[in-house]
Design a protein around this motif. Structure first.
Motif, PDB file in Angstrom:
ATOM      1  N   ALA A  61     -57.598 -45.405 -70.956  1.00  0.00           N
ATOM      2  CA  ALA A  61     -57.107 -44.475 -69.936  1.00  0.00           C
ATOM      3  C   ALA A  61     -55.596 -44.403 -70.038  1.00  0.00           C
ATOM      4  N   LEU A  62     -55.037 -43.309 -69.515  1.00  0.00           N
ATOM      5  CA  LEU A  62     -53.588 -43.138 -69.418  1.00  0.00           C
ATOM      6  C   LEU A  62     -53.178 -43.231 -67.959  1.00  0.00           C
ATOM      7  N   VAL A  63     -52.238 -44.114 -67.678  1.00  0.00           N
ATOM      8  CA  VAL A  63     -51.703 -44.281 -66.327  1.00  0.00           C
ATOM      9  C   VAL A  63     -50.304 -43.676 -66.309  1.00  0.00           C
ATOM     10  N   VAL A  64     -50.151 -42.558 -65.634  1.00  0.00           N
ATOM     11  CA  VAL A  64     -48.884 -41.832 -65.625  1.00  0.00           C
ATOM     12  C   VAL A  64     -48.121 -42.212 -64.357  1.00  0.00           C
ATOM     13  N   THR A  65     -46.987 -42.885 -64.531  1.00  0.00           N
ATOM     14  CA  THR A  65     -46.159 -43.272 -63.388  1.00  0.00           C
ATOM     15  C   THR A  65     -45.336 -42.068 -62.945  1.00  0.00           C
ATOM     16  N   VAL A  66     -45.471 -41.695 -61.682  1.00  0.00           N
ATOM     17  CA  VAL A  66     -44.870 -40.449 -61.201  1.00  0.00           C
ATOM     18  C   VAL A  66     -43.755 -40.667 -60.178  1.00  0.00           C
ATOM     19  N   ASP A  67     -43.341 -41.912 -59.978  1.00  0.00           N
ATOM     20  CA  ASP A  67     -42.334 -42.169 -58.945  1.00  0.00           C
ATOM     21  C   ASP A  67     -41.084 -42.855 -59.502  1.00  0.00           C
ATOM     22  N   ALA A  68     -40.824 -42.692 -60.803  1.00  0.00           N
ATOM     23  CA  ALA A  68     -39.693 -43.433 -61.390  1.00  0.00           C
ATOM     24  C   ALA A  68     -38.979 -42.619 -62.456  1.00  0.00           C
ATOM     25  N   PHE A  69     -38.761 -41.344 -62.184  1.00  0.00           N
ATOM     26  CA  PHE A  69     -38.044 -40.512 -63.161  1.00  0.00           C
ATOM     27  C   PHE A  69     -36.536 -40.684 -63.059  1.00  0.00           C
ATOM     28  N   HIS A  70     -36.066 -41.171 -61.912  1.00  0.00           N
ATOM     29  CA  HIS A  70     -34.635 -41.382 -61.714  1.00  0.00           C
ATOM     30  C   HIS A  70     -34.420 -42.838 -61.340  1.00  0.00           C
ATOM     31  N   PRO A  71     -33.416 -43.504 -61.884  1.00  0.00           N
ATOM     32  CA  PRO A  71     -33.213 -44.929 -61.575  1.00  0.00           C
ATOM     33  C   PRO A  71     -32.974 -45.158 -60.086  1.00  0.00           C
ATOM     34  N   ILE A 101     -32.075 -44.170 -72.923  1.00  0.00           N
ATOM     35  CA  ILE A 101     -32.912 -42.990 -73.100  1.00  0.00           C
ATOM     36  C   ILE A 101     -33.367 -42.462 -71.738  1.00  0.00           C
ATOM     37  N   LYS A 102     -33.263 -41.159 -71.561  1.00  0.00           N
ATOM     38  CA  LYS A 102     -33.657 -40.528 -70.314  1.00  0.00           C
ATOM     39  C   LYS A 102     -35.182 -40.382 -70.244  1.00  0.00           C
ATOM     40  N   ARG A 103     -35.706 -40.476 -69.040  1.00  0.00           N
ATOM     41  CA  ARG A 103     -37.069 -40.040 -68.771  1.00  0.00           C
ATOM     42  C   ARG A 103     -36.994 -38.622 -68.205  1.00  0.00           C
ATOM     43  N   PHE A 104     -37.875 -37.757 -68.642  1.00  0.00           N
ATOM     44  CA  PHE A 104     -37.848 -36.435 -68.030  1.00  0.00           C
ATOM     45  C   PHE A 104     -38.865 -36.375 -66.900  1.00  0.00           C
ATOM     46  N   GLY A 117     -41.191 -51.291 -54.108  1.00  0.00           N
ATOM     47  CA  GLY A 117     -39.917 -51.218 -53.396  1.00  0.00           C
ATOM     48  C   GLY A 117     -38.709 -51.117 -54.295  1.00  0.00           C
ATOM     49  N   ARG A 118     -38.910 -50.786 -55.563  1.00  0.00           N
ATOM     50  CA  ARG A 118     -37.817 -50.799 -56.528  1.00  0.00           C
ATOM     51  C   ARG A 118     -37.120 -49.442 -56.671  1.00  0.00           C
ATOM     52  N   GLN A 119     -37.765 -48.364 -56.249  1.00  0.00           N
ATOM     53  CA  GLN A 119     -37.203 -47.044 -56.493  1.00  0.00           C
ATOM     54  C   GLN A 119     -36.439 -46.476 -55.299  1.00  0.00           C
ATOM     55  N   ILE A 120     -37.074 -46.451 -54.133  1.00  0.00           N
ATOM     56  CA  ILE A 120     -36.429 -45.957 -52.925  1.00  0.00           C
ATOM     57  C   ILE A 120     -36.803 -46.871 -51.775  1.00  0.00           C
ATOM     58  N   ASP A 121     -35.819 -47.243 -50.996  1.00  0.00           N
ATOM     59  CA  ASP A 121     -36.057 -48.133 -49.862  1.00  0.00           C
ATOM     60  C   ASP A 121     -36.471 -47.315 -48.639  1.00  0.00           C
TER      61      ASP A 121
END
Length: 365
Positions: A150-160, A198-201, A248-252
């Motif tokens: 399966a592919l698990v696509v992370t959708v909440d971490a495009f920006h640091p 490297i950027k994530r788009f 809790g690593r992306q947005i508080d």
């Protein structure tokens, strides 16, 4: 390895890891309120035992997207694991294979997806999007060829995220921590930040439809909090969603993952599997999440502490602790298997939150 619970491993890892490695792994965004809330949210619920049931034979086996695994505990995609141990992902996936639990291998792993796929156990592959669609199609084909299911696509971490622990220490990734899956990709200057990273788009719903067209593998979206987004995901072909705030690593100051679980299950649980991620430290936490509708839970920091302490053996011990705690809890609750766990096994707590102050204090040192 004398640890008898996950917090014991955490305390031991704190003594082993460098200050930078500890802060990177344990830390989160800004005030780290969401990290604390993820753990504290479990105290809002209590388990309700059911008596006089035949629990002489118990099994924690579950089926995830048709694949049978020994526990409803999944090793989450985390990186870079080489900050914790030189064997990194290889140790983690080998430990998972020994226990026949599912591991999700990170796109950002130090070792390549082909290296980690050599483990003889159930594996899914987590996808971040680097470069462009052509690069991602190439990675997807590699994952298919390597045998991921399966592919698990992370959708909440495009920006640091703004991780202040790291900002204060002017943290930069050590030179020996590479990204094995990006070796050989031809990325031009537009795909890189000024510092060379490297950027994530950022994906859109249209990109999700494109991803689905690239593969026959089931797609899982990780990083869903809103029931509306879960609905959109399933309507566009997602086989499952992971309710998660990225530890809790992306947005508080977003909701605790557990507080979002039941509404997502209510919206899409009849059409897709729903997994849970965030703050899991006990077998009873696993069963609370399942009583609220999760098919399985993901653990991240919990197994990293074991990895830091004793490599593959440490991860195996963490998995075994969860196995033992789940088995004892199943016996006490009157559960012979996990197919029958539902909302009748859970009730709101009447003593939240004061009784959890000691455990909450231990979450962030």
């Amino acid at each position: 390895m004398n640890a008898i619970n996950i917090d014991d491993f955490k305390d031991a890892a704190r003594d082993i890891l460098s200050e930078d490695a500890w802060n990177y792994i344990a830390g989160g965004s800004e005030d780290e309120i969401t990290i604390r809330d993820n753990a504290l949210a479990f105290s809002r619920w209590r388990l309700m035992p059911r008596i006089l049931r035949d629990i002489s034979k118990r099994s924690p086996v579950v089926s995830l997207l048709g694949q049978e695994v020994a526990l409803p505990v999944v090793l989450a995609p985390t990186s870079p694991l080489r900050l914790a141990h030189v064997d990194a992902e290889l140790a983690a996936v080998n430990a998972a294979a020994r226990s026949h639990v599912l591991a999700i291998c990170s796109m950002d792993s130090h070792y390549s997806l082909e290296d980690t796929a050599r483990a003889d156990g159930p594996l899914w592959f987590q996808l971040y999007c680097y470069g462009d669609r052509g690069h991602m199609a190439e990675i997807i084909k590699r994952a298919e060829h390597a045998g991921y299911k399966a592919l698990v696509v992370t959708v909440d971490a495009f920006h640091p995220g703004r991780r202040e622990r790291m900002l204060r220490r002017l943290f930069s990734m050590p030179a020996n921590v590479g990204m094995g899956n990006l070796n050989g990709l031809e990325l031009d200057s537009t795909a890189r930040r000024p510092d060379g990273s490297i950027k994530r788009f950022a994906l859109t719903w249209a990109d999700l439809e494109w991803l689905a067209s690239c593969t026959s593998l089931p797609i899982i979206l990780k990083g869903i909090l809103s029931p509306d987004d879960a609905d959109l995901a399933v309507a566009r072909g997602a086989a499952a969603v992971v309710v998660s705030n990225h530890g809790g690593r992306q947005i508080d100051q977003v909701p605790a993952s557990l507080d979002c679980l039941a509404p997502v299950v209510e919206r899409v649980g009849s059409r897709a599997e729903v997994y849970y991620d965030g703050g899991v430290r006990r077998g009873t936490d696993v069963l609370k999440a399942m009583a609220l509708g999760a098919s399985a839970v993901l653990i991240g920091r919990a197994y990293i502490w074991g990895l830091a302490v004793a490599g593959e053996e440490g991860v195996s011990r963490v998995i075994d602790i969860f196995r033992q705690e789940i088995d004892v809890a199943m016996a006490q609750l009157g559960l012979a298997d996990l197919k029958s766990i539902d909302a009748s096994f859970i009730v709101p707590s009447t003593t939240y939150p004061g009784d959890q102050a000691p455990r909450l204090h231990s979450m962030v040192r």
